[in-house]
Design an enzyme around this catalytic site. Structure first.
Site, short mmCIF file in Angstrom:
data_model
loop_
_atom_site.label_atom_id
_atom_site.label_comp_id
_atom_site.label_asym_id
_atom_site.label_seq_id
_atom_site.Cartn_x
_atom_site.Cartn_y
_atom_site.Cartn_z
N ALA A 30 -7.11 18.09 -6.18
CA ALA A 30 -5.97 18.75 -5.52
C ALA A 30 -4.72 17.90 -5.66
O ALA A 30 -3.62 18.41 -5.92
CB ALA A 30 -6.30 18.98 -4.05
N ALA A 31 -4.87 16.59 -5.50
CA ALA A 31 -3.71 15.69 -5.60
C ALA A 31 -3.13 15.71 -7.01
O ALA A 31 -1.91 15.80 -7.20
CB ALA A 31 -4.13 14.27 -5.23
N LYS A 32 -4.00 15.63 -8.01
CA LYS A 32 -3.51 15.57 -9.39
C LYS A 32 -2.95 16.92 -9.85
O LYS A 32 -2.01 16.96 -10.66
CB LYS A 32 -4.63 15.10 -10.32
CG LYS A 32 -5.10 13.66 -10.05
CD LYS A 32 -3.97 12.64 -10.20
CE LYS A 32 -4.49 11.21 -10.24
NZ LYS A 32 -3.41 10.21 -10.35
N ASN A 82 1.80 5.53 -11.22
CA ASN A 82 0.46 5.47 -11.81
C ASN A 82 -0.63 5.14 -10.79
O ASN A 82 -1.80 5.41 -11.02
CB ASN A 82 0.50 4.41 -12.93
CG ASN A 82 -0.87 3.96 -13.37
OD1 ASN A 82 -1.57 4.67 -14.08
ND2 ASN A 82 -1.27 2.76 -12.93
N ASP A 96 0.87 -1.18 0.00
CA ASP A 96 0.00 0.00 0.00
C ASP A 96 0.91 1.23 0.00
O ASP A 96 1.54 1.55 1.00
CB ASP A 96 -0.90 -0.01 1.23
CG ASP A 96 -1.87 1.15 1.23
OD1 ASP A 96 -1.74 2.06 0.38
OD2 ASP A 96 -2.78 1.16 2.08
N TYR A 149 -9.05 14.57 -4.82
CA TYR A 149 -8.48 13.96 -6.02
C TYR A 149 -7.92 15.03 -6.96
O TYR A 149 -6.79 14.93 -7.44
CB TYR A 149 -9.56 13.12 -6.73
CG TYR A 149 -9.07 12.43 -7.98
CD1 TYR A 149 -8.22 11.32 -7.90
CD2 TYR A 149 -9.44 12.89 -9.24
CE1 TYR A 149 -7.77 10.68 -9.05
CE2 TYR A 149 -9.00 12.25 -10.39
CZ TYR A 149 -8.16 11.15 -10.29
OH TYR A 149 -7.71 10.53 -11.43
#
Ligand SMILES: NC(=O)c1ccc[n+]([C@@H]2O[C@H](COP(=O)([O-])OP(=O)(O)OC[C@H]3O[C@@H](n4cnc5c(N)ncnc54)[C@H](OP(=O)(O)O)[C@@H]3O)[C@@H](O)[C@H]2O)c1
Length: 241
Positions: free
Chosen positions: A147-149, A81, A56, A145
């Site tokens: 914000a992360a990308k 990825n 993980d 999501y």
């Protein structure tokens, strides 16, 4: 022999990229949480040499497990990825905060920590780090999501700056709507599918090979003067800038 580490390599886009690298005769290291899924993909990639690591990556211990499992020798290509949306969001402010943090960990911190762990092992000169972002970063969205990308783009560009003098090339591939992944399991018609396809200029959803091909190209000798860039691969749903 070229060694390629693909996180989230058991399914979808990661599996498509791994298949292309396997065809070149590369040694592939597939990372994901589910050992059975990784093993199944590894078997399909035979006769390529494939190592699977069940880890993980949202947890620092996961990155260390990958490092420990790697055989001696350098890593030529790292494909960050692994990721996805949080499907377990709880109600309320605490639930929002928890989900936001979990999503940042799973999509961005995971890539950063694994890259940091493997950095000393990357081939100098010549290694490639390819990060998988999302069209979400171009569109904007009030969620972890997006914000992360979006964060992945800035981090990736900084990494390109750091790696350039050592001959390490770093780029981001930002997919649009890609079917036949666990991210988007619906392959048939639905209102959401139709809306996403209508947004493309090409009138179809992407498939994992559309993205895998760009990842594969960025790892090739022909891409030896490309670093610090973002490649939007989305059928024209969001135009480049
Ligand atoms: N499909 C799309 O339309 C689309 C669009 C834009 C961006 N993307 C991005 O493309 C990438 C690949 O997604 P996909 O579309 O191919 O969907 P997918 O089939 O769900 O692939 C995601 C992979 O990441 C692994 N993974 C997720 N969290 C992990 C963790 N904490 N540690 C280790 N492995 C983890 C999953 O395996 P386990 O569950 O076994 O861990 C899975 O193999 C993702 O970063 C996604 O955000 C996809």
């Amino acid at each position: 022999m070229t060694r390629v580490v693909v996180t989230g390599g058991g399914t979808g886009i990661g599996r498509a990229a791994a298949r292309l690298f396997a065809r070149d005769g590369a040694e592939i290291v597939l990372v994901g949480r589910r050992a059975d899924v990784l093993k199944e993909t590894a078997a399909a990639l035979e006769p390529a040499r494939v190592l699977t690591v069940a880890a993980d990556l949202a947890d620092t211990a996961g990155a260390l497990r990958v490092l420990d499992a790697l055989p001696e020798g350098p890593v030529d290509v790292l494909v960050n990825n692994a990721g996805g949306v949080d499907r377990d969001k709880q109600p309320g402010l605490a639930g929002y905060a928890e989900s936001f943090r979990r999503t940042l960990d799973a999509n961005l911190v995971s890539a950063a920590v694994l890259t940091e762990a493997l950095w000393p092992r990357l081939t100098r000169p010549g290694a490639r780090v390819i990060n998988v972002g999302s069209v979400a970063a171009r569109r904007g969205g009030a969620d972890g999501y997006t914000a992360a990308k979006a964060g992945m783009i800035g981090w990736s560009q900084g990494l390109a700056r750091k790696g350039g003098p050592e001959g390490i090339l770093v780029n981001t591939v930002a997919p649009g709507y890609v079917q036949d992944t666990e991210f988007f399991t619906t392959s048939g018609r639905s209102a959401r599918h139709d809306a996403l396809v209508t947004e493309t200029l090409l009138g179809r959803a992407g498939v994992p090979d559309d993205i895998g091909a760009v990842i594969h190209f960025l790892a090739s000798p022909e891409a030896g003067w490309i670093t610090g860039q973002v490649f939007d691969v989305n059928g024209g749903s969001v135009l480049g800038r």
